[in-house]
Design a protein around this motif. Sequence first.
Motif, PDB file in Angstrom:
ATOM      1  N   GLY A  42       0.804  -1.217   0.000  1.00 28.41           N
ATOM      2  CA  GLY A  42       0.000   0.000   0.000  1.00 28.41           C
ATOM      3  C   GLY A  42       0.836   1.266   0.000  1.00 28.41           C
ATOM      4  N   GLY A  43       2.138   1.120  -0.124  1.00 32.84           N
ATOM      5  CA  GLY A  43       3.022   2.280  -0.192  1.00 32.84           C
ATOM      6  C   GLY A  43       3.638   2.669   1.133  1.00 32.84           C
ATOM      7  N   GLY A  44       3.336   1.933   2.182  1.00 34.55           N
ATOM      8  CA  GLY A  44       3.881   2.253   3.498  1.00 34.55           C
ATOM      9  C   GLY A  44       5.206   1.552   3.763  1.00 34.55           C
ATOM     10  N   ALA A  45       5.607   1.593   5.001  1.00 31.95           N
ATOM     11  CA  ALA A  45       6.846   0.961   5.432  1.00 31.95           C
ATOM     12  C   ALA A  45       6.638   0.386   6.821  1.00 31.95           C
ATOM     13  N   VAL A  46       7.451  -0.585   7.158  1.00 30.17           N
ATOM     14  CA  VAL A  46       7.396  -1.211   8.482  1.00 30.17           C
ATOM     15  C   VAL A  46       8.814  -1.219   9.047  1.00 30.17           C
ATOM     16  N   THR A  47       8.972  -0.707  10.259  1.00 33.99           N
ATOM     17  CA  THR A  47      10.262  -0.726  10.925  1.00 33.99           C
ATOM     18  C   THR A  47      10.265  -1.823  11.973  1.00 33.99           C
ATOM     19  N   LEU A  48      11.232  -2.718  11.873  1.00 33.65           N
ATOM     20  CA  LEU A  48      11.425  -3.772  12.863  1.00 33.65           C
ATOM     21  C   LEU A  48      12.635  -3.370  13.703  1.00 33.65           C
ATOM     22  N   PRO A  49      12.402  -2.923  14.937  1.00 32.79           N
ATOM     23  CA  PRO A  49      13.500  -2.444  15.773  1.00 32.79           C
ATOM     24  C   PRO A  49      14.629  -3.472  15.880  1.00 32.79           C
ATOM     25  N   GLY A  50      15.830  -3.000  15.645  1.00 30.91           N
ATOM     26  CA  GLY A  50      16.998  -3.864  15.726  1.00 30.91           C
ATOM     27  C   GLY A  50      17.242  -4.691  14.474  1.00 30.91           C
ATOM     28  N   VAL A  51      16.313  -4.615  13.503  1.00 32.55           N
ATOM     29  CA  VAL A  51      16.449  -5.393  12.273  1.00 32.55           C
ATOM     30  C   VAL A  51      16.595  -4.480  11.069  1.00 32.55           C
ATOM     31  N   GLY A  52      15.628  -3.605  10.885  1.00 25.53           N
ATOM     32  CA  GLY A  52      15.672  -2.696   9.747  1.00 25.53           C
ATOM     33  C   GLY A  52      14.299  -2.236   9.353  1.00 25.53           C
ATOM     34  N   LYS A  53      14.254  -1.506   8.234  1.00 22.46           N
ATOM     35  CA  LYS A  53      13.020  -0.945   7.729  1.00 22.46           C
ATOM     36  C   LYS A  53      12.679  -1.679   6.428  1.00 22.46           C
ATOM     37  N   ILE A  54      11.432  -2.094   6.294  1.00 21.08           N
ATOM     38  CA  ILE A  54      10.981  -2.800   5.113  1.00 21.08           C
ATOM     39  C   ILE A  54      10.066  -1.865   4.330  1.00 21.08           C
ATOM     40  N   TYR A  55      10.423  -1.613   3.075  1.00 23.77           N
ATOM     41  CA  TYR A  55       9.616  -0.759   2.224  1.00 23.77           C
ATOM     42  C   TYR A  55       9.887  -1.123   0.775  1.00 23.77           C
ATOM     43  N   CYS A  56       9.032  -0.634  -0.102  1.00 25.03           N
ATOM     44  CA  CYS A  56       9.160  -0.910  -1.526  1.00 25.03           C
ATOM     45  C   CYS A  56       9.712   0.344  -2.189  1.00 25.03           C
ATOM     46  N   ARG A  57      10.650   0.171  -3.092  1.00 24.73           N
ATOM     47  CA  ARG A  57      11.160   1.308  -3.828  1.00 24.73           C
ATOM     48  C   ARG A  57      11.367   0.925  -5.286  1.00 24.73           C
ATOM     49  N   GLU A  58      11.314   1.930  -6.139  1.00 28.57           N
ATOM     50  CA  GLU A  58      11.508   1.723  -7.566  1.00 28.57           C
ATOM     51  C   GLU A  58      12.987   1.516  -7.861  1.00 28.57           C
ATOM     52  N   ARG A  59      13.268   0.576  -8.737  1.00 24.50           N
ATOM     53  CA  ARG A  59      14.643   0.346  -9.177  1.00 24.50           C
ATOM     54  C   ARG A  59      14.699   0.439 -10.684  1.00 24.50           C
ATOM     55  N   PRO A  60      15.770   0.985 -11.212  1.00 21.77           N
ATOM     56  CA  PRO A  60      15.890   1.109 -12.660  1.00 21.77           C
ATOM     57  C   PRO A  60      16.015  -0.255 -13.346  1.00 21.77           C
TER      58      PRO A  60
END
Length: 60
Positions: A42-60
């Motif tokens: 849905g365009g959001g992000a999820v932060t897992l403390p101590g692990v990292g941030k999960i999100y979708c981004r465009e790649r060329p």
Amino acid sequence: MTKPMTKTQLVAAIAEEMGADKKTATGALDSIIAIITKEVSGGGAVTLPGVGKIYCRERP
């Protein structure tokens, strides 16, 4: 380099850490995956403390 942990191994580790059975751990993991997938798709992000941030981004 070691092999990545499989879902079965992760479920077993979660069950042991929680002191629960594998069925409960599988339900917990599947729920977390579903929530993260819904949020990120849905365009959001999820932060897992101590692990990292999960999100979708465009790649060329």
